[in-house]
Design a protein around this motif. Sequence first.
Motif, PDB file in Angstrom:
ATOM      1  N   UNK A   2       0.836  -1.205   0.000  1.00 54.28           N
ATOM      2  CA  UNK A   2       0.000   0.000   0.000  1.00 54.28           C
ATOM      3  C   UNK A   2       0.869   1.252   0.000  1.00 54.28           C
ATOM      4  N   UNK A   3       2.028   1.140   0.642  1.00 54.57           N
ATOM      5  CA  UNK A   3       2.928   2.302   0.720  1.00 54.57           C
ATOM      6  C   UNK A   3       3.401   2.730  -0.662  1.00 54.57           C
ATOM      7  N   UNK A   4       3.602   1.757  -1.556  1.00 56.86           N
ATOM      8  CA  UNK A   4       4.102   2.091  -2.889  1.00 56.86           C
ATOM      9  C   UNK A   4       3.087   2.912  -3.685  1.00 56.86           C
ATOM     10  N   UNK A   5       1.830   2.827  -3.316  1.00 57.33           N
ATOM     11  CA  UNK A   5       0.802   3.596  -4.021  1.00 57.33           C
ATOM     12  C   UNK A   5       0.872   5.083  -3.688  1.00 57.33           C
ATOM     13  N   UNK A   6       1.625   5.434  -2.646  1.00 59.30           N
ATOM     14  CA  UNK A   6       1.751   6.831  -2.226  1.00 59.30           C
ATOM     15  C   UNK A   6       2.967   7.473  -2.887  1.00 59.30           C
ATOM     16  N   UNK A   7       2.945   8.785  -2.959  1.00 60.37           N
ATOM     17  CA  UNK A   7       4.073   9.528  -3.534  1.00 60.37           C
ATOM     18  C   UNK A   7       5.343   9.304  -2.721  1.00 60.37           C
ATOM     19  N   UNK A   8       5.189   9.282  -1.391  1.00 60.64           N
ATOM     20  CA  UNK A   8       6.352   9.071  -0.519  1.00 60.64           C
ATOM     21  C   UNK A   8       6.955   7.693  -0.745  1.00 60.64           C
ATOM     22  N   UNK A   9       6.109   6.684  -0.884  1.00 63.32           N
ATOM     23  CA  UNK A   9       6.589   5.330  -1.109  1.00 63.32           C
ATOM     24  C   UNK A   9       7.333   5.201  -2.434  1.00 63.32           C
ATOM     25  N   UNK A  10       6.790   5.816  -3.465  1.00 63.26           N
ATOM     26  CA  UNK A  10       7.448   5.765  -4.770  1.00 63.26           C
ATOM     27  C   UNK A  10       8.777   6.519  -4.755  1.00 63.26           C
ATOM     28  N   UNK A  11       8.837   7.592  -4.016  1.00 63.48           N
ATOM     29  CA  UNK A  11      10.100   8.328  -3.901  1.00 63.48           C
ATOM     30  C   UNK A  11      11.175   7.487  -3.231  1.00 63.48           C
ATOM     31  N   UNK A  12      10.779   6.726  -2.212  1.00 63.11           N
ATOM     32  CA  UNK A  12      11.739   5.820  -1.559  1.00 63.11           C
ATOM     33  C   UNK A  12      12.275   4.802  -2.561  1.00 63.11           C
ATOM     34  N   UNK A  13      11.354   4.226  -3.337  1.00 61.70           N
ATOM     35  CA  UNK A  13      11.749   3.222  -4.320  1.00 61.70           C
ATOM     36  C   UNK A  13      12.703   3.807  -5.353  1.00 61.70           C
ATOM     37  N   UNK A  14      12.375   4.984  -5.846  1.00 58.49           N
ATOM     38  CA  UNK A  14      13.217   5.645  -6.859  1.00 58.49           C
ATOM     39  C   UNK A  14      14.595   5.964  -6.297  1.00 58.49           C
ATOM     40  N   UNK A  15      14.636   6.465  -5.077  1.00 60.61           N
ATOM     41  CA  UNK A  15      15.924   6.779  -4.435  1.00 60.61           C
ATOM     42  C   UNK A  15      16.779   5.528  -4.270  1.00 60.61           C
ATOM     43  N   UNK A  16      16.149   4.417  -3.889  1.00 58.60           N
ATOM     44  CA  UNK A  16      16.897   3.173  -3.721  1.00 58.60           C
ATOM     45  C   UNK A  16      17.470   2.678  -5.045  1.00 58.60           C
ATOM     46  N   UNK A  17      16.683   2.809  -6.114  1.00 60.39           N
ATOM     47  CA  UNK A  17      17.172   2.415  -7.434  1.00 60.39           C
ATOM     48  C   UNK A  17      18.359   3.279  -7.854  1.00 60.39           C
ATOM     49  N   UNK A  18      18.249   4.577  -7.614  1.00 60.64           N
ATOM     50  CA  UNK A  18      19.319   5.489  -8.017  1.00 60.64           C
ATOM     51  C   UNK A  18      20.579   5.280  -7.184  1.00 60.64           C
ATOM     52  N   UNK A  19      20.413   5.044  -5.887  1.00 62.63           N
ATOM     53  CA  UNK A  19      21.577   4.803  -5.023  1.00 62.63           C
ATOM     54  C   UNK A  19      22.333   3.551  -5.459  1.00 62.63           C
ATOM     55  N   UNK A  20      21.611   2.579  -5.940  1.00 60.76           N
ATOM     56  CA  UNK A  20      22.223   1.328  -6.391  1.00 60.76           C
ATOM     57  C   UNK A  20      22.782   1.449  -7.809  1.00 60.76           C
TER      58      UNK A  20
END
Length: 318
Positions: free
Chosen positions: A74-92
């Motif tokens: 459910x968290x991924x459906x939020x803007x904050x959740x998607x930002x976390x995911x994007x940041x993790x992809x970019x950091x990696x």
Amino acid sequence: MEKIAVLTSGGDSQGMNSAIRAVVRAGLTYGYEMIGVKRGYKGLIENDFITLGSKDVSDILYRGGTFLQSARSEEFKTEAGQNKAINNLKKRGINHLIVIGGDGSYRGAQSLQKQGINTFGLPGTIDNDIPLTDYTIGFDTTLNVIQDAISNLRDTMSSHERVSVIEVMGRKCGDLALQAGIASGVDAVIIPEFNYDIKAIANQLSQGFERGKTHSIVMVAEGAGTAKEIAEVIKEHSILDTRPTVLGHIQRGGTPTAFDRLFTSRMGHQVIELIHQGKTGVALGMEKNKITSHTFDEIFQSKNEIDEKLYKMFHDLI
């Protein structure tokens, strides 16, 4: 070296593992570093990544489920959740993300694509409800699982002269019920795409027993009603001993068929070729036995439709 991540999301389906295997091994062949994301979008948010080599995907071709596991977020459906995911992809330093899943998973991939992440989709759902592909991953295997279950039920229904109402998955799509019904020779199919007359079905079943039949089977897609409700109505409008059976999650289990293994291997290889060609934002499928790709926008602007000719054929053959 560019990095490609792969995840499985939503409900599991037989063939997801063979898709992962094909993606990883084709990616390694093309010189990419391959990363697995555990537990779908949830793992993407929680930074749950693993490096995948050729050995890591050995002996999974024939296994059902997904060794990367899957979860809903459910968290991924939020803007904050998607930002976390994007940041993790970019950091990696991950350059591309391949998502294996159904409608909800595709919408997540589309969202990431719009925010600058190179995303790709493979249709991982037994429901066969993704537009612009003739088949989805696990659909063929599930048809075979349902067919085997019907064979077993037919034996006991004949012994007791009963009607069995079998409820199968498919959400709002009747493909599983219709195609499994044709393959198994059932007496009636109830799917959400077409209206039905339950009194007429009950009368048809009664006439069959009057002609000497010792059993009858009615197939119902979960989007059209429940086996329990339909069995009760059939019993109410006839004198037949009618029993409901819900196949449930057993339909998602089992080793994938040769068709699903080949289908997913072809798509997994093709998606790496598309990445190598510089394409992005597309989901793959099969149309007229050819692996094709369409943008997420094209998929969501299209409608998944049942094959009306198959439905007519079923009624011509009963």
